[in-house]
Design an enzyme around this catalytic site. Sequence first.
Site, PDB file in Angstrom:
ATOM      1  N   SER A 183       0.804  -1.225   0.000  1.00  0.00           N
ATOM      2  CA  SER A 183       0.000   0.000   0.000  1.00  0.00           C
ATOM      3  C   SER A 183       0.832   1.268   0.000  1.00  0.00           C
ATOM      4  O   SER A 183       0.382   2.293  -0.502  1.00  0.00           O
ATOM      5  CB  SER A 183      -0.958  -0.001   1.189  1.00  0.00           C
ATOM      6  OG  SER A 183      -0.264  -0.264   2.386  1.00  0.00           O
ATOM      7  N   HIS A 211      -5.306  -3.212  -2.932  1.00  0.00           N
ATOM      8  CA  HIS A 211      -4.948  -2.244  -3.970  1.00  0.00           C
ATOM      9  C   HIS A 211      -4.860  -2.838  -5.374  1.00  0.00           C
ATOM     10  O   HIS A 211      -4.648  -2.107  -6.331  1.00  0.00           O
ATOM     11  CB  HIS A 211      -3.629  -1.555  -3.608  1.00  0.00           C
ATOM     12  CG  HIS A 211      -3.715  -0.802  -2.324  1.00  0.00           C
ATOM     13  ND1 HIS A 211      -4.246   0.459  -2.242  1.00  0.00           N
ATOM     14  CD2 HIS A 211      -3.396  -1.160  -1.058  1.00  0.00           C
ATOM     15  CE1 HIS A 211      -4.223   0.861  -0.979  1.00  0.00           C
ATOM     16  NE2 HIS A 211      -3.711  -0.109  -0.237  1.00  0.00           N
ATOM     17  N   LYS A 242     -11.612   0.657  -2.062  1.00  0.00           N
ATOM     18  CA  LYS A 242     -10.599   1.354  -2.847  1.00  0.00           C
ATOM     19  C   LYS A 242     -11.067   1.538  -4.291  1.00  0.00           C
ATOM     20  O   LYS A 242     -11.906   2.373  -4.524  1.00  0.00           O
ATOM     21  CB  LYS A 242      -9.269   0.657  -2.664  1.00  0.00           C
ATOM     22  CG  LYS A 242      -8.754   1.081  -1.277  1.00  0.00           C
ATOM     23  CD  LYS A 242      -7.821   0.258  -0.556  1.00  0.00           C
ATOM     24  CE  LYS A 242      -7.687   0.844   0.849  1.00  0.00           C
ATOM     25  NZ  LYS A 242      -6.966  -0.015   1.766  1.00  0.00           N
TER      26      LYS A 242
HETATM   27  C1  LIG Z   1      -6.977  -0.336   3.109  1.00  0.00           C
HETATM   28  C2  LIG Z   1      -6.358  -1.648   3.341  1.00  0.00           C
HETATM   29  C3  LIG Z   1      -6.987  -2.602   4.142  1.00  0.00           C
HETATM   30  C4  LIG Z   1      -8.242  -2.308   4.895  1.00  0.00           C
HETATM   31  O1  LIG Z   1      -9.338  -2.194   4.065  1.00  0.00           O
HETATM   32  P1  LIG Z   1     -10.598  -1.315   4.516  1.00  0.00           P
HETATM   33  O2  LIG Z   1     -11.694  -1.813   3.660  1.00  0.00           O
HETATM   34  O3  LIG Z   1     -10.229   0.100   4.256  1.00  0.00           O
HETATM   35  O4  LIG Z   1     -10.828  -1.587   5.961  1.00  0.00           O
HETATM   36  C5  LIG Z   1      -6.393  -3.835   4.257  1.00  0.00           C
HETATM   37  N1  LIG Z   1      -5.236  -4.122   3.636  1.00  0.00           N
HETATM   38  C6  LIG Z   1      -4.594  -3.217   2.869  1.00  0.00           C
HETATM   39  C7  LIG Z   1      -3.318  -3.595   2.187  1.00  0.00           C
HETATM   40  C8  LIG Z   1      -5.128  -1.950   2.710  1.00  0.00           C
HETATM   41  O5  LIG Z   1      -4.493  -1.033   1.991  1.00  0.00           O
END
Ligand SMILES: *Cc1c(COP(=O)(O)O)cnc(C)c1O
Length: 394
Positions: A183, A211, A242
């Site tokens: 991320s 992502h 996302k």
């Molecule tokens: C954003 C993210 C999460 C969490 O997801 P949410 O739906 O925002 O709770 C988990 N793992 C990674 C790698 C992320 O970037």
Amino acid sequence: MTGSLEQVCRGELLRIEARGLVRRLLRFGTYADGWAELEGRQVLMLGSNDYLGLAGDRRIKALLAEAAGVWGAGATGSRLLSGDRGVHHDLERALANLKGTDDAVLFPSGYLANLGTIPALAGPGDVILSDELNHASIIDGCRLSRAAVIVYPHCDASALERLISTVRGGYRRCLIITDGVFSMDGDLAPLREICDIAERYDAWVMVDDAHGTAVLGENGGGSAEHLGVTGRVHIQMGTLSKALASQGGFIACSTCLAEFLRNRARTFMFGTALAPVMAAAGLAALGIARESPGLRRRLGENAQALRSGLRKLGYKVGEGVTPIIPLVVGDASLTVRLSGALLSLGVYAPAIRPPAVPEGSSRLRITACAAHRPEDIEFALAAFARAGHEVGML
Ligand SMILES: *Cc1c(COP(=O)(O)O)cnc(C)c1O
């Protein structure tokens, strides 16, 4: 040293402040087409995870309003009690289809998907091998599991193999967990090598593709599809928050594992189900993403234009195939100054500092968006040129 709650908190905050690591909220207003309103003006958004530009999409807004009329506000209970709706099942089927699996299980968020799934799969007597740059929700899921956790050097398949060959015999089950797309760095895990190792040492593979989902792969299936290992990753975690512009997390997996998680993942069992309107929004976004391969192509073009433009200006920016572009500055306060200079020029590129990234690797986390037009990219690069000079980086 003890003290009143207020004293303890104030003391901690002062220590964070002294290291230049205090965080403040930025109150954005409306958002659409890759631009956001901030304090009465429009800023180019280079800091969201809305990779496909669907968060402000008019079609999704209209569908959301319609879904709210049907479903109301909340799910009223856990999926296992009063919270289950047809739209959850429709979305689970669509996600399984996207990921090339038999089934999928929804969670209220991606964080909760990791927090519920990892402890369901591993416990005392088991071992988890986890990449050192894995997301906080994986780290927390590992801690909750009470399994032995071995952190391996970032994306280092040979180190992973050395470690697993040493420890595997001492444990019952073995789980390898990695982000598919990291991320804060935007790089890809070596999933082919990881699957090879897992098969050699009788381990399960879990990939957090928050992502990569709807971004990578011919069909938007994510990093596993992109690297040709769809059938070899046992547990594909993803999120709707996302590229899919909504809310909610999921595990795409076999029918049997899905059924197991519905009976053993505590964040599925003991929390209120994802709000049905959010499931409807996710389903709509998924439909648009699948019908519009042009969005993924434009996202890739915009990311490349930003990468090469920044390099031409003299910034150190690496190659990559994802929309996440780290511009590593190093020093936390210089990073904040660069981000501030950009913001005053109308470009939002957030400063990422420890503990989100390792000490000494503070950076701007720049993200591309399919909604940006060529003139938006030019606007961004002009601001990067000026801001870099203002803070003495160029
Ligand atoms: C954003 C993210 C999460 C969490 O997801 P949410 O739906 O925002 O709770 C988990 N793992 C990674 C790698 C992320 O970037």
